[in-house]
Design a protein around this motif. Sequence first.
Motif, PDB file in Angstrom:
ATOM      1  N   ALA A 132      18.835 121.688  19.806  1.00  8.08           N
ATOM      2  CA  ALA A 132      19.118 122.814  19.095  1.00  8.08           C
ATOM      3  C   ALA A 132      20.597 123.011  18.851  1.00  8.08           C
ATOM      4  CB  ALA A 132      18.580 124.137  19.847  1.00  8.08           C
ATOM      5  N   ILE A 133      21.026 123.742  17.892  1.00  9.21           N
ATOM      6  CA  ILE A 133      22.503 123.957  17.588  1.00  9.21           C
ATOM      7  C   ILE A 133      22.946 125.090  18.538  1.00  9.21           C
ATOM      8  CG2 ILE A 133      22.201 123.323  15.376  1.00  9.21           C
ATOM      9  CD1 ILE A 133      22.304 126.379  14.598  1.00  9.21           C
ATOM     10  N   SER A 134      24.160 125.277  18.787  1.00  9.93           N
ATOM     11  CA  SER A 134      24.733 126.257  19.639  1.00  9.93           C
ATOM     12  C   SER A 134      24.436 126.057  21.136  1.00  9.93           C
ATOM     13  CB  SER A 134      24.530 127.703  19.268  1.00  9.93           C
ATOM     14  OG  SER A 134      24.848 127.794  17.853  1.00  9.93           O
ATOM     15  N   SER A 135      22.975 126.302  21.529  1.00 18.54           N
ATOM     16  CA  SER A 135      22.522 126.390  22.788  1.00 18.54           C
ATOM     17  C   SER A 135      22.624 124.835  23.437  1.00 18.54           C
ATOM     18  CB  SER A 135      21.197 126.866  22.970  1.00 18.54           C
ATOM     19  OG  SER A 135      20.487 126.251  22.448  1.00 18.54           O
ATOM     20  N   GLY A 136      22.465 123.868  22.840  1.00 24.10           N
ATOM     21  CA  GLY A 136      22.419 122.417  23.257  1.00 24.10           C
ATOM     22  C   GLY A 136      20.911 122.398  23.926  1.00 24.10           C
ATOM     23  N   ASN A 137      19.955 123.027  23.760  1.00 22.35           N
ATOM     24  CA  ASN A 137      18.840 123.051  24.623  1.00 22.35           C
ATOM     25  C   ASN A 137      18.104 121.812  24.061  1.00 22.35           C
ATOM     26  OD1 ASN A 137      19.048 125.376  25.868  1.00 22.35           O
ATOM     27  ND2 ASN A 137      17.865 126.474  24.519  1.00 22.35           N
ATOM     28  N   ALA A 138      17.645 120.867  24.726  1.00 23.37           N
ATOM     29  CA  ALA A 138      16.689 119.582  24.360  1.00 23.37           C
ATOM     30  C   ALA A 138      15.203 119.874  24.581  1.00 23.37           C
ATOM     31  CB  ALA A 138      17.375 118.599  24.862  1.00 23.37           C
ATOM     32  N   THR A 139      14.529 119.270  23.893  1.00 24.32           N
ATOM     33  CA  THR A 139      13.001 119.239  23.683  1.00 24.32           C
ATOM     34  C   THR A 139      12.482 117.691  23.703  1.00 24.32           C
ATOM     35  OG1 THR A 139      12.711 121.295  23.066  1.00 24.32           O
ATOM     36  CG2 THR A 139      10.970 120.128  23.024  1.00 24.32           C
ATOM     37  N   PHE A 140      12.020 117.289  24.710  1.00 23.29           N
ATOM     38  CA  PHE A 140      11.318 115.933  24.603  1.00 23.29           C
ATOM     39  C   PHE A 140       9.756 116.179  24.292  1.00 23.29           C
ATOM     40  CE2 PHE A 140      15.016 115.424  27.177  1.00 23.29           C
ATOM     41  CZ  PHE A 140      15.511 113.948  26.556  1.00 23.29           C
ATOM     42  N   ALA A 141       9.446 115.308  23.366  1.00 22.40           N
ATOM     43  CA  ALA A 141       7.938 115.401  22.943  1.00 22.40           C
ATOM     44  C   ALA A 141       6.983 114.851  24.169  1.00 22.40           C
ATOM     45  CB  ALA A 141       7.456 114.614  21.739  1.00 22.40           C
ATOM     46  N   GLY A 142       7.385 113.875  25.108  1.00 18.52           N
ATOM     47  CA  GLY A 142       6.652 113.112  26.125  1.00 18.52           C
ATOM     48  C   GLY A 142       7.249 113.268  27.321  1.00 18.52           C
ATOM     49  N   ASP A 143       6.829 112.442  28.234  1.00 20.15           N
ATOM     50  CA  ASP A 143       7.286 112.155  29.718  1.00 20.15           C
ATOM     51  C   ASP A 143       8.978 112.125  29.498  1.00 20.15           C
ATOM     52  OD1 ASP A 143       4.738 112.974  30.390  1.00 20.15           O
ATOM     53  OD2 ASP A 143       4.238 110.707  30.831  1.00 20.15           O
ATOM     54  N   VAL A 144       9.486 112.251  30.531  1.00 18.54           N
ATOM     55  CA  VAL A 144      10.836 111.990  30.827  1.00 18.54           C
ATOM     56  C   VAL A 144      10.936 111.346  32.167  1.00 18.54           C
ATOM     57  CG1 VAL A 144      13.268 112.659  31.298  1.00 18.54           C
ATOM     58  CG2 VAL A 144      11.820 113.846  29.448  1.00 18.54           C
ATOM     59  N   THR A 145      11.611 109.867  32.166  1.00 17.98           N
ATOM     60  CA  THR A 145      11.706 109.226  33.317  1.00 17.98           C
ATOM     61  C   THR A 145      13.262 108.838  33.630  1.00 17.98           C
ATOM     62  OG1 THR A 145       9.438 108.154  32.903  1.00 17.98           O
ATOM     63  CG2 THR A 145      10.725 106.870  34.550  1.00 17.98           C
ATOM     64  N   ILE A 146      13.483 109.085  35.184  1.00 15.18           N
ATOM     65  CA  ILE A 146      14.729 108.879  35.494  1.00 15.18           C
ATOM     66  C   ILE A 146      14.770 107.491  36.592  1.00 15.18           C
ATOM     67  CG2 ILE A 146      16.909 109.603  36.800  1.00 15.18           C
ATOM     68  CD1 ILE A 146      15.821 112.420  36.019  1.00 15.18           C
ATOM     69  N   GLY A 147      15.292 106.409  36.218  1.00 13.46           N
ATOM     70  CA  GLY A 147      15.090 105.368  36.868  1.00 13.46           C
ATOM     71  C   GLY A 147      13.864 104.325  36.504  1.00 13.46           C
ATOM     72  N   SER A 148      13.479 103.449  37.304  1.00 18.01           N
ATOM     73  CA  SER A 148      12.353 102.618  36.780  1.00 18.01           C
ATOM     74  C   SER A 148      11.811 102.037  38.414  1.00 18.01           C
ATOM     75  CB  SER A 148      12.761 101.322  36.124  1.00 18.01           C
ATOM     76  OG  SER A 148      13.845 100.481  36.857  1.00 18.01           O
ATOM     77  N   THR A 149      10.655 101.433  38.215  1.00 14.02           N
ATOM     78  CA  THR A 149       9.900 100.946  39.309  1.00 14.02           C
ATOM     79  C   THR A 149      10.738  99.967  39.906  1.00 14.02           C
ATOM     80  OG1 THR A 149       7.895 101.642  38.382  1.00 14.02           O
ATOM     81  CG2 THR A 149       7.882  99.870  40.292  1.00 14.02           C
ATOM     82  N   GLY A 150      10.973 100.087  41.380  1.00 13.20           N
ATOM     83  CA  GLY A 150      11.750  99.037  42.161  1.00 13.20           C
ATOM     84  C   GLY A 150      13.532  99.310  42.107  1.00 13.20           C
ATOM     85  N   ALA A 151      13.925 100.351  41.559  1.00 11.66           N
ATOM     86  CA  ALA A 151      15.185 100.479  41.121  1.00 11.66           C
ATOM     87  C   ALA A 151      15.858 100.529  42.504  1.00 11.66           C
ATOM     88  CB  ALA A 151      15.514 101.986  40.510  1.00 11.66           C
ATOM     89  N   SER A 153      19.004 101.819  43.482  1.00  8.65           N
ATOM     90  CA  SER A 153      19.979 102.722  43.828  1.00  8.65           C
ATOM     91  C   SER A 153      19.016 104.184  43.793  1.00  8.65           C
ATOM     92  CB  SER A 153      21.087 102.617  43.140  1.00  8.65           C
ATOM     93  OG  SER A 153      20.856 102.869  41.727  1.00  8.65           O
ATOM     94  N   ASP A 154      19.826 105.268  44.419  1.00 10.36           N
ATOM     95  CA  ASP A 154      19.329 106.427  44.222  1.00 10.36           C
ATOM     96  C   ASP A 154      19.256 107.049  42.845  1.00 10.36           C
ATOM     97  OD1 ASP A 154      18.523 106.431  46.908  1.00 10.36           O
ATOM     98  OD2 ASP A 154      20.463 107.409  47.566  1.00 10.36           O
ATOM     99  N   LYS A 155      18.307 107.964  42.543  1.00  8.93           N
ATOM    100  CA  LYS A 155      18.655 108.608  41.311  1.00  8.93           C
ATOM    101  C   LYS A 155      18.595 110.139  41.508  1.00  8.93           C
ATOM    102  CE  LYS A 155      18.324 104.799  38.849  1.00  8.93           C
ATOM    103  NZ  LYS A 155      18.634 104.066  40.073  1.00  8.93           N
ATOM    104  N   ILE A 156      19.479 110.651  40.902  1.00  5.13           N
ATOM    105  CA  ILE A 156      19.520 112.046  40.970  1.00  5.13           C
ATOM    106  C   ILE A 156      19.713 112.947  39.711  1.00  5.13           C
ATOM    107  CG2 ILE A 156      21.270 113.844  41.988  1.00  5.13           C
ATOM    108  CD1 ILE A 156      22.727 111.651  43.693  1.00  5.13           C
ATOM    109  N   LEU A 157      18.932 114.010  39.757  1.00  5.32           N
ATOM    110  CA  LEU A 157      18.860 114.932  38.418  1.00  5.32           C
ATOM    111  C   LEU A 157      19.573 116.320  39.015  1.00  5.32           C
ATOM    112  CD1 LEU A 157      17.679 115.942  35.778  1.00  5.32           C
ATOM    113  CD2 LEU A 157      15.724 117.046  37.067  1.00  5.32           C
TER     114      LEU A 157
END
Length: 205
Positions: A132-151, A153-157
């Motif tokens: 979205a404009i101004s707010s910068g709010n983001a909408t994903f239509a599906g799943d959000v994945t951080i990292g991958s199987t067997g990564a 190093s640590d992953k941080i949100l």
Amino acid sequence: YYGGGISWSEGSNTAASIGVYDAGSGGALGMYLATGNNTTLTKALTIDSSQNATFAGSVTATSFSSTAGAHFDPMATIEYSDISTGENRGLRIINTSGTDQQWNITVGVTGSENESFCIRDATADVNALTMAISSGNATFAGDVTIGSTGAGSDKILNILTGGSDSTIKLMEVGTAYGFSQVYSGADNKFYIKRHNNSASGSAVI
């Protein structure tokens, strides 16, 4: 030095010309197309001895293709007044193998508005990401994945606020039913809230 060409005029001075110029050793020549009026002549298009073309102004075309890649310096601009279907606007990326997968990057969301940033899966008819404009709010239509199987190093949100609430919501459609996890920066406490027809919710832990 070598120079020469063809010129045209409506008066005593040249108003348009096609010419060549010395482009280096070995007899290299470049070519130019110049336009203007009886007082000012500007090179609109210059082609050097390596076949690189430089335009002095804007280039308008119904389509553009390149087999060797394209480089725009400092900027490429795409303009349109309405998002239309969302699949005939913006930047279109197509992989021609398999299903001919098409992605579009646009300003605007089809059937909605003409202002948000959108990455659209045109093949599956899905707006995968909108911002979205101004707010910068983001909408994903599906799943959000951080990292991958067997990564390895640590992953941080990180959710960072300036003394306000940081919230993760697990909700049904809308924001009135479900649970949320809240860190309150104001009182330095962590809450789990239940939302029963309430956007603000009530703390249960």
